[in-house]
Design a protein around this motif. Structure first.
Motif, short mmCIF file in Angstrom:
data_model
loop_
_atom_site.label_atom_id
_atom_site.label_comp_id
_atom_site.label_asym_id
_atom_site.label_seq_id
_atom_site.Cartn_x
_atom_site.Cartn_y
_atom_site.Cartn_z
N ALA A 91 0.38 -1.12 -0.54
CA ALA A 91 -0.23 -0.17 0.00
C ALA A 91 0.83 1.61 0.41
CB ALA A 91 -0.80 0.27 0.85
N GLY A 92 2.25 1.15 0.21
CA GLY A 92 3.17 2.16 -0.20
C GLY A 92 4.24 2.19 1.07
N LYS A 93 5.17 3.39 0.69
CA LYS A 93 5.94 3.28 2.33
C LYS A 93 5.38 4.02 3.50
CE LYS A 93 8.92 6.41 0.17
NZ LYS A 93 10.29 7.09 0.03
N VAL A 94 6.26 3.09 4.25
CA VAL A 94 5.65 3.35 5.88
C VAL A 94 7.16 3.49 6.93
CG1 VAL A 94 4.26 2.87 7.91
CG2 VAL A 94 2.82 1.72 5.80
N THR A 95 6.80 4.46 7.52
CA THR A 95 8.18 4.25 8.24
C THR A 95 8.02 4.08 10.00
OG1 THR A 95 8.85 6.66 7.28
CG2 THR A 95 10.26 6.36 9.28
N TYR A 96 8.88 3.12 10.24
CA TYR A 96 8.76 3.17 12.15
C TYR A 96 10.14 3.09 12.49
CZ TYR A 96 5.70 -0.75 9.73
OH TYR A 96 5.24 -1.21 8.96
N GLU A 97 9.06 3.77 14.01
CA GLU A 97 10.33 4.14 14.81
C GLU A 97 11.08 3.22 15.61
OE1 GLU A 97 12.03 7.71 15.44
OE2 GLU A 97 10.34 8.85 13.65
N SER A 98 12.08 2.69 15.93
CA SER A 98 12.20 1.64 15.93
C SER A 98 12.27 1.77 18.03
CB SER A 98 13.98 1.53 16.43
OG SER A 98 14.89 2.91 16.68
N ALA A 99 12.31 3.14 18.81
CA ALA A 99 12.10 3.02 19.85
C ALA A 99 11.06 2.21 20.63
CB ALA A 99 12.07 4.38 19.85
N GLY A 100 11.37 1.39 21.54
CA GLY A 100 10.34 0.58 21.93
C GLY A 100 10.25 -1.21 21.88
N PHE A 101 10.87 -0.75 19.85
CA PHE A 101 10.50 -1.53 19.41
C PHE A 101 10.91 -3.15 20.42
CE2 PHE A 101 9.26 0.02 15.48
CZ PHE A 101 8.70 -1.49 14.66
N CYS A 102 12.21 -3.32 21.08
CA CYS A 102 12.38 -4.62 21.84
C CYS A 102 11.09 -4.92 23.02
CB CYS A 102 13.74 -4.51 22.42
SG CYS A 102 14.61 -4.30 20.47
N ASP A 103 11.45 -4.07 23.43
CA ASP A 103 10.42 -4.51 24.93
C ASP A 103 8.82 -4.59 24.24
OD1 ASP A 103 12.05 -3.27 26.70
OD2 ASP A 103 11.67 -0.82 26.49
N ARG A 104 7.93 -4.50 23.11
CA ARG A 104 6.49 -4.04 23.75
C ARG A 104 6.99 -5.97 22.33
NH1 ARG A 104 7.35 0.65 21.84
NH2 ARG A 104 4.95 2.10 23.20
N ASN A 105 7.75 -6.61 22.52
CA ASN A 105 8.25 -7.94 21.62
C ASN A 105 8.26 -8.93 22.35
OD1 ASN A 105 8.38 -9.69 18.91
ND2 ASN A 105 10.27 -9.78 19.54
N ARG A 106 8.59 -7.77 23.55
CA ARG A 106 9.21 -9.54 24.55
C ARG A 106 7.90 -9.82 25.72
NH1 ARG A 106 13.55 -6.14 26.55
NH2 ARG A 106 15.32 -5.81 25.39
N ASP A 107 8.29 -11.19 25.90
CA ASP A 107 6.98 -12.19 26.71
C ASP A 107 7.13 -12.70 28.13
OD1 ASP A 107 4.62 -13.30 27.02
OD2 ASP A 107 4.89 -14.53 26.06
N VAL A 108 7.26 -11.74 28.99
CA VAL A 108 8.10 -11.35 30.57
C VAL A 108 7.69 -12.23 31.31
CG1 VAL A 108 8.89 -9.43 30.18
CG2 VAL A 108 6.80 -9.71 30.87
N LEU A 109 6.16 -12.85 30.08
CA LEU A 109 5.35 -14.34 31.34
C LEU A 109 5.68 -15.06 30.80
CD1 LEU A 109 3.04 -14.13 33.37
CD2 LEU A 109 1.39 -14.19 31.43
N PHE A 110 6.87 -16.43 31.77
CA PHE A 110 7.62 -17.29 31.52
C PHE A 110 7.11 -18.17 31.56
CE2 PHE A 110 10.87 -14.38 31.89
CZ PHE A 110 11.35 -14.28 31.00
N GLN A 111 6.61 -19.24 31.16
CA GLN A 111 6.13 -21.09 31.11
C GLN A 111 5.90 -20.94 33.00
OE1 GLN A 111 7.19 -23.93 28.91
NE2 GLN A 111 6.92 -22.52 26.65
N ASP A 112 6.92 -20.91 34.36
CA ASP A 112 6.69 -21.08 35.06
C ASP A 112 6.11 -20.69 35.75
OD1 ASP A 112 8.56 -19.31 34.86
OD2 ASP A 112 10.11 -20.69 35.90
#
Length: 686
Positions: free
Chosen positions: A108-129
């Protein structure tokens, strides 16, 4: 990060749209061997691979790797993500990187993404145990908040948000690919959410990134309809007799036969290996219209067969009712007992002049040419029309004024309401005469060869209308009142019947009495023979055998036998189409009914033998008429019997003097010292 995930799912859905509409369409043409010019279109698979690919690693794989490596650190993780993406996919043509952001060239076209906060939102901090600990709680509400199921054998790094998005999108794609989706594309015309506000640039952008242009190009260049050979034949087999109900050749040959029979242009369709492809929707509409017409045609055939069967049952019932009416009351003619009822003997439906005399809501139940006797027992021909409400006696007159001056028009000479009938009188002999007695008015003495059918219909309609039976009198002496004419008062006339020696009735008027003598007919208790009825099932129709002596009698009169053998006349000009009643011969009625041989009674109906006018007494010498000079002569091509007193009767080959020629189709001429009108299309000028 959330917008990145949304755009990724939209990219996957766009890829499904391309796979199902554009790519699959063209691949089908290639598989079927259809001549096809490929249409270029942008396939967004390259963008999906940039985001989700594992080898080489895409954006999501790099993001998961950074989150797993720096899971305990928050600072600097986003910068590391940009560095690794620039190193891994920096040279990709749909990717542009910078120090703190990156650009992806979506469908659909070019989209610019800011990298700030990408890693924090991608982490799943809720472990299996921790999840397993919550599931082991004694509080049911807490257990329901953690429905995840984990495999005890599978151990590894915890899942990330991007991993969950990829798994769910893959499951969605697999589900959609098992279906046949239909798309509804919505266009947003503006950002103001107001009516009549149209943003051209925004609409064009949406049309472009929705893939509508490529889809339309492929559809226009392709084929609007495709169907497997067997299904195509099954649907359109009714179009030809060769394919209906079963095609005995190969399916491909059957399709070719149907298309050629439908006269489709060869450039409008192509045949593949297993399917037929039709290009224009109009060609498909033509096939569907032809199919519907075929069904309508066969429906009409079924309706006609049913109506014929129903009408046959109706007339058989009428014959039985007629037999009940005359049983043990009147002698029957030898060759009319098994005659089938027709109803219309003068071509009423084809005569617009007659139809105009009857109201549209009145249906004509019986139509015949009859002979009417006046107070002097002079015979005049009339058309007898019977409806559910009235009896019409129709004659013809010459128009004396107006633009139609000189033309002959049908006029109603008498109109009788069924409710006014008081009785009908007949003799117990086999003659065709009957009297209509009308309450408060004069009576009518008529003669019709189809009197039995007329009586059957009129008695039934009279009972339906007045809720009582019509009185039928059978006597050898019938009295009837006559109409007042000029200075002559109304009076009473008598018709007396006696036994004669011939099957042809002989009329002898004596003053106010008409003596009718006729031979004995069939016994009064005679009934129609069931074996002579029309057989059901569309087979041959039963006919009555004709004796040799009767055939000799037929051949004795050349004019009548020629007329009865189906001699075709041209139609009369307007106002005089009366020959139709005489052209209903045996050969012309084969499609609707078969009548028994007319015999001597039929000869009488055709008036082949007439009693001497005036009971044999010489007529007084008329005054010498003024002789009108003739303007030419003509030869008769066909025989013609006069319908009115001012017409000429002649046979084929007679020479007639022409006195007046009229554009209306009726000329005035002289034949055998008599002057009168005759149809111009029955003669040729000499």
């Amino acid at each position: 990060f959330e917008q990145f995930c949304i755009n990724y799912v939209n990219e996957k859905l766009q890829q499904i749209f391309i796979e199902l509409t554009l790519k699959a369409e063209q691949e089908e043409y290639v598989e079927e061997g259809i001549k096809w010019k490929p249409i270029d279109y942008f396939n967004n698979k390259i963008v999906c691979d940039l985001i989700e690919s594992k080898s080489p690693p895409g954006v999501m794989c790099i993001l998961d790797d950074v989150c797993a490596t720096l899971h305990a650190q928050s600072g600097g993780a986003d910068d590391t993500l940009i560095q690794k993406m620039n190193a891994a996919v920096g040279d990709h043509k749909h990717y542009n990187g910078s120090s703190r952001s990156f650009i992806i060239h979506h469908y659909a076209g070019k989209v610019t993404y800011e990298s700030a906060g990408f890693c924090d939102r991608n982490r799943d901090v809720l472990f299996q145990d921790i999840i397993q600990l919550m599931q082991a709680s004694n509080v049911e509400f807490i257990r329901t908040m953690f429905p995840e199921v984990f495999s005890s054998e599978k151990k590894g790094r915890p899942t990330t948000a991007s991993m969950e998005i990829r798994t769910q999108s893959k499951r969605l794609v697999d589900t959609l690919m098992l279906c046949t989706p239909h798309y509804v594309r919505c266009i947003k015309p503006n950002e103001t959410k107001k009516p009549r506000d149209w943003d051209d640039s925004r609409v064009k952008h949406q049309v472009e990134y929705l893939g509508l242009k490529e889809n339309i190009r492929v559809r226009r260049a392709g084929f609007a309809f495709r169907r497997v050979f067997d299904k195509f034949i099954k649907r359109y087999a009714i179009l030809t007799s060769e394919t209906w109900p079963h095609w005995r050749g190969s399916p491909r040959e059957g399709v070719i036969h149907l298309l050629k029979h439908s006269n489709l242009d060869p450039d409008q369709y192509q045949l593949g290996k297993t399917k037929v492809f039709i290009k224009a929707p109009e060609s498909l509409f033509l096939l569907e219209e032809m199919r519907e017409r075929k069904f309508d045609h066969y429906a009409v055939i079924i309706q006609k067969a049913f109506k014929k069967f129903n009408a046959h049952k109706y007339y058989l019932r009428l014959k039985q009712e007629a037999c009940d009416i005359l049983h043990n009351k009147k002698e029957r003619r030898r060759y009319s007992l098994n005659r089938n009822f027709v109803g219309d003997y003068i071509g009423f439906q084809d005569n617009s002049g007659l139809r105009a005399l009857i109201p549209k809501r009145e249906k004509c139940l019986f139509a015949d040419t009859v002979e009417k006797f006046d107070r002097r027992f002079k015979v005049t021909k009339r058309d007898l029309l019977l409806t559910a409400k009235h009896i019409y006696l129709v004659g013809r007159e010459i128009v004396k004024k107006g633009p139609e001056k000189g033309q002959i028009k049908e006029v109603v000479k008498r109109k009788i309401e069924l409710a006014q009938l008081s009785a009908i009188s007949l003799s117990p002999r086999q003659d065709d005469m009957f009297v209509l007695h009308v309450s408060g008015e004069y009576d009518s003495l008529l003669r019709s060869a189809f009197k039995t059918e007329f009586l059957t219909i009129i008695t039934k309609r009279f009972k339906d209308k007045s809720q009582k039976d019509l009185t039928l009198n059978f006597t050898n002496s019938i009295e009837f009142t006559v109409k007042k004419e000029g200075f002559q008062a109304a009076g009473v006339r008598i018709v007396k019947f006696s036994v004669g020696s011939s099957d042809v009735s002989v009329l002898k008027p004596t003053g106010k009495v008409l003596n009718v003598s006729i031979g004995n007919g069939l016994p009064k208790d005679s009934r129609p023979s069931a074996a002579r009825n029309i057989m059901s099932g569309g087979g041959r129709r039963g006919q009555t055998p004709v004796s040799k002596s009767h055939n000799q009698r037929q051949r004795s009169d050349s004019n009548i036998s020629k007329h009865l053998s189906g001699h075709q006349h041209p139609s009369l000009p307007a106002g005089g189409a009366r020959h139709i009643s005489r052209s209903f011969t045996e050969n012309q009625l084969q499609d609707v009914n078969v009548t028994t041989d007319p015999g001597v009674a039929g000869m009488e109906r055709k008036r082949s033998k007439k009693p001497a006018p005036g009971a044999g007494r010489p007529r007084p010498r008329p005054p010498k008429p003024v002789c009108t000079p003739a303007i030419g002569t003509c030869r008769a091509l066909y025989p013609y019997d006069a319908q009115e007193t001012d017409e000429l009767s002649f046979n084929e080959g007679d020479i007639i003097e022409i006195l007046v020629q009229d554009a209306g189709g009726w000329w005035k001429g002289r034949f055998n010292r008599h002057e009168g009108l005759f149809p111009a299309n029955y003669i040729e000028e000499i």
